[in-house]
Design a protein around this motif. Structure first.
Motif, PDB file in Angstrom:
ATOM      1  N   ALA A  29       0.835  -1.202   0.000  1.00  0.00           N
ATOM      2  CA  ALA A  29       0.000   0.000   0.000  1.00  0.00           C
ATOM      3  C   ALA A  29       0.868   1.249   0.000  1.00  0.00           C
ATOM      4  O   ALA A  29       0.584   2.222  -0.689  1.00  0.00           O
ATOM      5  CB  ALA A  29      -0.903   0.003   1.233  1.00  0.00           C
ATOM      6  N   GLY A  30       1.977   1.187   0.784  1.00  0.00           N
ATOM      7  CA  GLY A  30       2.871   2.336   0.812  1.00  0.00           C
ATOM      8  C   GLY A  30       3.490   2.589  -0.545  1.00  0.00           C
ATOM      9  O   GLY A  30       3.572   3.715  -1.012  1.00  0.00           O
ATOM     10  N   ASP A  31       3.919   1.504  -1.228  1.00  0.00           N
ATOM     11  CA  ASP A  31       4.489   1.645  -2.565  1.00  0.00           C
ATOM     12  C   ASP A  31       3.459   2.217  -3.526  1.00  0.00           C
ATOM     13  O   ASP A  31       3.764   3.057  -4.362  1.00  0.00           O
ATOM     14  CB  ASP A  31       4.977   0.284  -3.074  1.00  0.00           C
ATOM     15  N   ALA A  32       2.216   1.731  -3.403  1.00  0.00           N
ATOM     16  CA  ALA A  32       1.168   2.156  -4.326  1.00  0.00           C
ATOM     17  C   ALA A  32       0.843   3.632  -4.150  1.00  0.00           C
ATOM     18  O   ALA A  32       0.351   4.276  -5.064  1.00  0.00           O
ATOM     19  CB  ALA A  32      -0.091   1.316  -4.120  1.00  0.00           C
ATOM     20  N   LYS A  33       1.142   4.194  -2.966  1.00  0.00           N
ATOM     21  CA  LYS A  33       0.793   5.580  -2.703  1.00  0.00           C
ATOM     22  C   LYS A  33       1.798   6.570  -3.276  1.00  0.00           C
ATOM     23  O   LYS A  33       1.558   7.774  -3.256  1.00  0.00           O
ATOM     24  CB  LYS A  33       0.641   5.811  -1.193  1.00  0.00           C
ATOM     25  N   ALA A  34       2.942   6.105  -3.739  1.00  0.00           N
ATOM     26  CA  ALA A  34       3.916   7.006  -4.344  1.00  0.00           C
ATOM     27  C   ALA A  34       3.294   7.663  -5.567  1.00  0.00           C
ATOM     28  O   ALA A  34       2.593   7.026  -6.343  1.00  0.00           O
ATOM     29  CB  ALA A  34       5.177   6.254  -4.724  1.00  0.00           C
ATOM     30  N   LEU A  35       3.522   8.963  -5.724  1.00  0.00           N
ATOM     31  CA  LEU A  35       2.931   9.718  -6.833  1.00  0.00           C
ATOM     32  C   LEU A  35       4.037  10.409  -7.610  1.00  0.00           C
ATOM     33  O   LEU A  35       4.857  11.125  -7.042  1.00  0.00           O
ATOM     34  CB  LEU A  35       1.949  10.757  -6.283  1.00  0.00           C
ATOM     35  N   ARG A  36       4.052  10.206  -8.926  1.00  0.00           N
ATOM     36  CA  ARG A  36       5.091  10.789  -9.786  1.00  0.00           C
ATOM     37  C   ARG A  36       4.537  12.040 -10.459  1.00  0.00           C
ATOM     38  O   ARG A  36       3.545  11.978 -11.182  1.00  0.00           O
ATOM     39  CB  ARG A  36       5.524   9.771 -10.836  1.00  0.00           C
ATOM     40  N   LEU A  37       5.181  13.161 -10.213  1.00  0.00           N
ATOM     41  CA  LEU A  37       4.748  14.459 -10.740  1.00  0.00           C
ATOM     42  C   LEU A  37       5.813  15.023 -11.672  1.00  0.00           C
ATOM     43  O   LEU A  37       6.949  15.251 -11.251  1.00  0.00           O
ATOM     44  CB  LEU A  37       4.505  15.430  -9.584  1.00  0.00           C
ATOM     45  N   SER A  38       5.455  15.252 -12.931  1.00  0.00           N
ATOM     46  CA  SER A  38       6.353  15.990 -13.821  1.00  0.00           C
ATOM     47  C   SER A  38       5.924  17.452 -13.804  1.00  0.00           C
ATOM     48  O   SER A  38       4.730  17.766 -13.799  1.00  0.00           O
ATOM     49  CB  SER A  38       6.308  15.431 -15.250  1.00  0.00           C
ATOM     50  N   THR A  39       6.891  18.329 -13.773  1.00  0.00           N
ATOM     51  CA  THR A  39       6.572  19.746 -13.668  1.00  0.00           C
ATOM     52  C   THR A  39       7.679  20.571 -14.300  1.00  0.00           C
ATOM     53  O   THR A  39       8.711  20.048 -14.708  1.00  0.00           O
ATOM     54  CB  THR A  39       6.354  20.149 -12.204  1.00  0.00           C
ATOM     55  N   THR A  40       7.455  21.855 -14.365  1.00  0.00           N
ATOM     56  CA  THR A  40       8.404  22.757 -15.010  1.00  0.00           C
ATOM     57  C   THR A  40       9.518  23.146 -14.046  1.00  0.00           C
ATOM     58  O   THR A  40       9.367  23.064 -12.829  1.00  0.00           O
ATOM     59  CB  THR A  40       7.691  24.041 -15.481  1.00  0.00           C
ATOM     60  N   THR A  41      10.612  23.614 -14.611  1.00  0.00           N
ATOM     61  CA  THR A  41      11.737  24.018 -13.764  1.00  0.00           C
ATOM     62  C   THR A  41      11.372  25.221 -12.895  1.00  0.00           C
ATOM     63  O   THR A  41      11.937  25.401 -11.826  1.00  0.00           O
ATOM     64  CB  THR A  41      12.969  24.358 -14.618  1.00  0.00           C
ATOM     65  N   SER A  42      10.402  26.026 -13.326  1.00  0.00           N
ATOM     66  CA  SER A  42      10.053  27.226 -12.559  1.00  0.00           C
ATOM     67  C   SER A  42       9.441  26.869 -11.206  1.00  0.00           C
ATOM     68  O   SER A  42       9.731  27.516 -10.198  1.00  0.00           O
ATOM     69  CB  SER A  42       9.091  28.119 -13.345  1.00  0.00           C
ATOM     70  N   THR A  43       8.598  25.843 -11.144  1.00  0.00           N
ATOM     71  CA  THR A  43       7.982  25.476  -9.869  1.00  0.00           C
ATOM     72  C   THR A  43       9.005  24.841  -8.936  1.00  0.00           C
ATOM     73  O   THR A  43       8.870  24.930  -7.713  1.00  0.00           O
ATOM     74  CB  THR A  43       6.810  24.499 -10.078  1.00  0.00           C
ATOM     75  N   GLU A  44      10.025  24.225  -9.512  1.00  0.00           N
ATOM     76  CA  GLU A  44      11.079  23.607  -8.705  1.00  0.00           C
ATOM     77  C   GLU A  44      12.133  24.642  -8.305  1.00  0.00           C
ATOM     78  O   GLU A  44      12.476  24.768  -7.127  1.00  0.00           O
ATOM     79  CB  GLU A  44      11.728  22.466  -9.493  1.00  0.00           C
TER      80      GLU A  44
END
Length: 276
Positions: A29-44
């Motif tokens: 369940a813990g593994d399944a909860k991982a969320l992959r987010l791609s985003t722009t360099t500006s937000t990072e």
């Protein structure tokens, strides 16, 4: 006696299996909860995500893995099923991504604006110009150097549109297509005494390092909206759509929007909430 020993061993095996099952389930369940987010360099680069995501993670128990790239690459990662959700800023590319069926549940999140940054000496004499197209023409005519992202990011798409509208572009070595993120491009512009188009948030994060000045701002064509989109789970197996929905719901909620508005490095608000 032998039969009793066998029975004890069997009961021990069953008990061990029973006790370990909840642990195995919890790990899955813990593994399944991982969320992959791609985003722009500006937000990072601006520090926004480092400020926002701990609140979401604490509230939901979902750990977010951030992949920071240009908008074009961020959407490609979604098409390939390499991420579950994407936060970007190029509305035409976003609409195409959704229209082709790769993304669903798009929501407005926030906005800021683009600015033209450059050396304080301002060789092209664009300081104070509020017409971005006129400023680009002056840069091209002034034999000044311009550093382009060159990475199909939201900023890169916007910049290319400005040059097209201007009907000109710096010639030869005066136009450098870097193929790099915004922070790296700002560093290059500083080193080379060049101009560049940047989002205000990343400029603010790199201002002290680069010494570049904001020379052009305020044109309504420099408006820079951000949207969040879940990757369509029908396109790829294993997409964490439930996690994506929770992030979308949180970042567009009253709590998430208030956090965005409260992000003010050195007292300056860099992003403005826009969820409806």
């Amino acid at each position: 006696m032998q039969r009793r020993s066998i029975l004890v061993l069997a009961l021990g095996a069953v008990l061990a299996s029973t006790l370990s099952a909840p642990l195995a389930f919890a790990q899955q369940a813990g593994d399944a909860k991982a969320l992959r987010l791609s985003t722009t360099t500006s937000t990072e680069n601006s520090g926004l995500l480092a400020y926002l995501l701990p609140s979401f993670e604490a509230k939901t128990g979902i750990k977010v893995k951030v992949i920071s790239v240009g908008t074009g690459k961020a959407l490609e990662l979604g098409k390939n099923g390499d991420v579950d959700v994407t936060l970007v800023h190029a509305r035409q590319l976003e609409d195409k991504f959704v229209a082709e069926g790769w993304g669903i549940d798009r929501r407005d999140v926030m906005y800021n604006d683009f600015v033209v940054a450059g050396p304080t000496a301002d060789p092209a004499k664009v300081k104070g110009e509020r017409d971005v197209i006129a400023a680009f023409r002056k840069i091209a005519a002034g034999n000044a150097k311009f550093i382009s992202r060159g990475d199909n990011s939201g900023t890169d798409v916007m910049e290319k549109g400005y040059w097209q509208a201007a009907g000109t572009k710096p010639a030869g070595a005066n136009y450098v297509s870097a193929g790099l993120g915004m922070g790296e491009v700002l560093n290059m512009a500083s080193e080379l005494g060049a101009y560049t188009l940047t989002d205000r948030a990343t400029y603010g994060a790199y201002k002290a390092k680069t010494g570049l000045a904001i020379l052009v701002q305020g044109d309504k064509r420099m408006f820079n909206p951000y949207g969040i989109i879940a990757v369509n789970p029908d396109k790829h197996k294993g997409i964490n759509y439930e996690g994506a929905k929770q992030l979308i719901a949180w970042i567009t909620s009253r709590e998430g929007q208030a956090k965005i508005a409260a992000f003010k490095p050195e007292g300056e608000q860099l992003f403005f909430p826009s969820a409806q």
